[in-house]
Design an enzyme around this catalytic site. Structure first.
Site, mmCIF file in Angstrom:
data_model
loop_
_atom_site.group_PDB
_atom_site.id
_atom_site.type_symbol
_atom_site.label_atom_id
_atom_site.label_comp_id
_atom_site.label_asym_id
_atom_site.label_seq_id
_atom_site.Cartn_x
_atom_site.Cartn_y
_atom_site.Cartn_z
ATOM 1 C CG ASP A 109 -1.869 1.059 1.271
ATOM 2 O OD1 ASP A 109 -2.513 1.331 0.010
ATOM 3 O OD2 ASP A 109 -2.393 1.527 2.175
ATOM 4 C CG HIS A 110 -0.725 4.830 0.062
ATOM 5 N ND1 HIS A 110 -1.094 6.079 -0.837
ATOM 6 C CD2 HIS A 110 -1.705 4.528 0.736
ATOM 7 C CE1 HIS A 110 -2.355 6.345 -0.429
ATOM 8 N NE2 HIS A 110 -2.906 5.483 0.188
ATOM 9 C CG HIS A 207 -5.403 8.192 3.860
ATOM 10 N ND1 HIS A 207 -4.498 9.033 2.822
ATOM 11 C CD2 HIS A 207 -5.565 7.348 3.209
ATOM 12 C CE1 HIS A 207 -4.318 8.381 1.772
ATOM 13 N NE2 HIS A 207 -5.074 7.450 1.894
ATOM 14 C CG HIS A 235 -6.806 5.226 -1.110
ATOM 15 N ND1 HIS A 235 -5.447 5.173 -1.032
ATOM 16 C CD2 HIS A 235 -7.153 4.180 -1.868
ATOM 17 C CE1 HIS A 235 -4.871 4.320 -1.962
ATOM 18 N NE2 HIS A 235 -5.780 3.779 -2.673
ATOM 19 N N GLY A 236 -9.511 6.001 2.319
ATOM 20 C CA GLY A 236 -10.013 6.757 3.217
ATOM 21 C C GLY A 236 -11.292 6.215 3.712
ATOM 22 C CG ASN A 257 -7.353 1.118 0.185
ATOM 23 O OD1 ASN A 257 -7.938 0.310 -0.808
ATOM 24 N ND2 ASN A 257 -6.165 1.550 0.014
ATOM 25 C CB VAL A 258 -11.129 -0.302 5.909
ATOM 26 C CG1 VAL A 258 -11.311 0.136 7.337
ATOM 27 C CG2 VAL A 258 -12.342 -0.373 5.191
#
Length: 311
Positions: A109-110, A207, A235-236, A257-258
């Site tokens: 991720d990221h 986020h 995301h977020g 995404n969690v």
């Protein structure tokens, strides 16, 4: 970029997939994000992507996926890899996938470190996110294409981001006021220029926890989906309402995404509350409580995202 750019194809470690049969004759192991997102598209749902920070989190995520017969994407951040170690993460994901007899995606991720991204692909990650969203358009495209070209050697899926999702994600900090929404026309060009498998879009989420209820730009999601026809990523996800999740899924969001919810409610709160309650200094009780709390959070999200029973 390090030595990894110069490895010949025959030098890459062989991928070890599908190592154990289940009772029905199927196989359980690590699969690509692209495979799961195509399932989600056909079933008109989204796949939950959940950050893990230790073995307990990862076990809870996979336990929930198994019990709900749902795909999940288990996400390791750069920070998690520093703590757990690359080989440990890959081995644990494979082992738990087989133990719970369910396929999963192991996702980076990221990632802003290209050498680390190459290493994760080489070591068996089945999905990676290259995050060059803080760069200008041309540099974002250049770095993303490097990731896509390298990932093609093993069939690993690639996610990238265009626009900025507000908040904090490991070493990436973007204030809400500076957050830039994804421009649909730019998204279309970016997808064509990079050949990515999924696009993370900035449409009103951040986020971390929200100071005020989030306002998702559903018209923007629709416009991006219409122009790109590619799986879109939200995301977020912590703090978004169930109704907004379902509406976003209907408009083209296939991966959600969690992370913060698992970090805070599935880990820190459990650590604090269980540690105070345990009188015999047995750390196993704390670990078990973390697994169960994370599994509960993931199970709830699976129901909201609509992915229960599609495996």
């Amino acid at each position: 970029m390090g030595a990894f750019l110069y490895l010949r194809k025959e030098q890459l470690p062989k991928r070890r997939y599908r190592q154990r049969k289940d009772c029905s004759g199927g196989y359980m192991s690590l699969v690509t994000m692209k495979y799961f997102l195509e399932k989600a598209r056909k079933n008109k749902c989204a796949v939950g992507a959940f950050n893990f920070f230790g073995l307990e989190n990862l076990r809870g995520i996979i336990k929930a996926a198994s019990s709900k017969k749902s795909p999940v994407i288990a996400m390791a951040s750069m920070g998690a890899l520093k703590v757990m170690g690359l080989d440990v993460v890959v081995s644990a994901a494979r082992a738990l996938s087989q133990e719970y007899e369910t396929d999963i995606v192991l996702h980076l991720d990221h990632c802003t470190d290209m050498d680390l991204l190459f290493m994760c692909i080489d070591h068996g990650f089945t999905s990676v996110m290259i995050d060059a969203s803080d760069k200008d358009y041309d540099e974002n495209v250049r770095l993303t294409r490097l990731a896509v070209d390298y990932a093609a050697k093993t069939g690993c899926s690639v996610e990238a981001e265009l626009g900025h999702v507000g908040g904090v994600e490991d070493n990436i900090v973007v204030s809400e006021r500076e957050a830039l929404f994804t421009v649909p026309e730019d998204a279309e060009k970016f997808v064509n220029d990079t050949n990515i498998d999924a696009l993370a879009v900035s449409v009103g989420t951040v986020h971390g926890f929200y100071k005020l209820p989030p306002k998702l730009d559903f018209e923007r999601i629709t416009a991006i989906h219409t122009r790109t026809a590619i799986p879109l990523v939200l995301h977020g996800g912590t703090g978004v309402s169930d109704e907004d999740f379902k509406k976003a899924i209907g408009l083209g969001i296939l991966k959600i995404n969690v992370g913060t919810e698992l970090k805070v409610h599935g880990y820190f709160d459990v650590m604090k509350n269980t540690s105070l309650a345990v009188k015999d200094s047995d750390p196993r009780k704390v670990s078990t409580a973390i697994v169960d709390a994370c599994a509960s959070i993931v199970s709830t999200k699976i129901e909201v995202f609509g992915s229960r029973g599609i495996l």
